[in-house]
Design a protein around this motif. Sequence first.
Motif, short mmCIF file in Angstrom:
data_model
loop_
_atom_site.label_atom_id
_atom_site.label_comp_id
_atom_site.label_asym_id
_atom_site.label_seq_id
_atom_site.Cartn_x
_atom_site.Cartn_y
_atom_site.Cartn_z
N ASP A 135 0.81 -1.20 0.00
CA ASP A 135 0.00 0.00 0.00
C ASP A 135 0.86 1.28 0.00
N GLN A 136 1.93 1.26 0.83
CA GLN A 136 2.79 2.46 0.98
C GLN A 136 3.79 2.59 -0.16
N GLY A 137 4.28 1.45 -0.67
CA GLY A 137 5.31 1.49 -1.71
C GLY A 137 6.69 1.74 -1.13
N ALA A 138 7.71 1.57 -1.99
CA ALA A 138 9.11 1.77 -1.57
C ALA A 138 9.56 3.16 -2.02
N PRO A 139 10.69 3.70 -1.46
CA PRO A 139 11.47 3.11 -0.36
C PRO A 139 10.69 3.11 0.96
N ILE A 140 11.04 2.13 1.79
CA ILE A 140 10.36 1.96 3.06
C ILE A 140 11.32 1.23 4.01
N VAL A 141 11.10 1.39 5.31
CA VAL A 141 12.07 0.85 6.28
C VAL A 141 11.39 -0.19 7.16
N VAL A 142 12.01 -1.37 7.27
CA VAL A 142 11.46 -2.48 8.06
C VAL A 142 12.39 -2.71 9.25
N LYS A 143 11.82 -2.70 10.46
CA LYS A 143 12.65 -2.82 11.67
C LYS A 143 12.13 -3.91 12.60
N ALA A 144 13.03 -4.73 13.11
CA ALA A 144 12.68 -5.63 14.21
C ALA A 144 12.43 -4.74 15.43
N ASP A 145 11.38 -5.04 16.19
CA ASP A 145 11.02 -4.15 17.30
C ASP A 145 12.08 -4.11 18.40
N GLY A 146 12.69 -5.24 18.68
CA GLY A 146 13.57 -5.33 19.85
C GLY A 146 15.04 -5.08 19.53
N LEU A 147 15.90 -5.31 20.52
CA LEU A 147 17.34 -5.11 20.34
C LEU A 147 17.91 -6.20 19.45
N ALA A 148 18.61 -5.80 18.39
CA ALA A 148 19.19 -6.78 17.46
C ALA A 148 20.62 -6.41 17.12
N ALA A 149 21.34 -5.92 18.13
CA ALA A 149 22.75 -5.56 17.97
C ALA A 149 22.98 -4.68 16.74
#
Length: 420
Positions: A135-149
């Motif tokens: 729906d939003q299209g790229a570019p877009i940012v995907v993040k794991a919610d928690g701490l991932a070093a």
Amino acid sequence: MNILILGGGGREHALAWAVKQNPKCDRLIVAPGNAGVAEIAECAAFDICDGGMVVTFAEENAVDFVIVGPEAPLAAGVADRLREAGILTFGPSEAAARLEASKSFSKEICDAAGAPTAAWARFSSAGPAKDYIRDQGAPIVVKADGLAAGKGVIVAMDEATALAAVDDMFAGEFGAAGAEVVIEEYMDGEEASFFVLCDGATVLPIGTAQDHKRAFDGDEGPNTGGMGAYSPAPVLTDAIAETALREIVEPTVRLMAARGMPYQGILYAGLMITDGKPRLVEYNARFGDPECQVLMMRLGAQALDLMQACAEGRLEGVRVNWADDHALTVVMAARGYPGDHAKGSVIGGLEGMPEDAAHMVFHAGTREADGKVVASGGRVLNVTARGDSLREARDRAYAMVQRIDWPDGFCRSDIGWRAL
Ligand code: AMP
Ligand code: GLY
């Protein structure tokens, strides 16, 4: 004052170096420390994420003040355990450290505080997340919610990359940290880091910096924990810093206090500056690494007074003694970093290296073996210098790099290019 610093990277070596210069500092212990730290402080080995163990160690060693370096012990509630035991501690509570440890928590706080940041949504399964991306299209940012070093962020320039990132995260690529996924609007602009001390109520800016996240010259290659940094960040002008304080940091800190989780420690605001306007990329609950190295080079011994005032809740009226100076650090990493890299190679050329208020080689991932310094991590040395200009700081740092004899290491040759 007996001081315990938790952590063993270049950040903690820089903290120890600054603290040690302050005449208030009697005994200095760093856990676990590294080969460079061992030259200026005692090193101790115990699990720094185990609050009970940290309290016991601090009590047995008559520690008066604990400075928590990395995020993991903060997220594990180590600062809470220390304060419950009546030990003066620099670093936020577990609840307040969620500003870093949970991206969705941080975004919710920003929205409630009215702090400008990227539009976002949170998902706990792949289907709706993918619908949102389409729906939003790229570019877009995907993040794991928690701490991932530092690895749980995918800046996707096309839709397919974003969709694949969603699948990877829900397939467990980042473990529990990816059980929830935050998807954000892509922000274009120049990034800079803004560091403020906060005692729960009062906020005191202590410097700005920019780092270089990509492994190779020209900002090419894979993302890393940071290959170099400099301070101040010219893009973060006084006017923009003022706006960031007023619109982002202060409303956040007020809201955290109002919600019963006052923020105490260093708050590191990663900003994206677009057309002269700052927006928040993310908060960190700790000093940046290697940004801390350049901040400590500039602050020197007063860093201890500032952190102590912060921990004691008396930042109001405290002033930073600013010098009109610049600092720059070059990270030397093991060949192959951030991917697979060998460990244990010997580093030569460190003997006779200048060590003064304008030159310091901070150790990030080293240990001592048979009287020699050997590499024990990905990022290994932070060659750091100060000067009247950024150019002078850079030239001094690279002159030191030239003296280091470490065939298994590499560094970028263009740290500071954006500002120069
Ligand atoms: P973080 O771990 O949140 O700092 O993200 C790592 C890096 O990803 C940041 O330093 C930015 O370069 C980039 N990044 C994160 N969020 C965004 C965003 N919304 N727009 C553009 N770049 C981003
Ligand atoms: N150098 C980036 C960080 O410490 O998060």
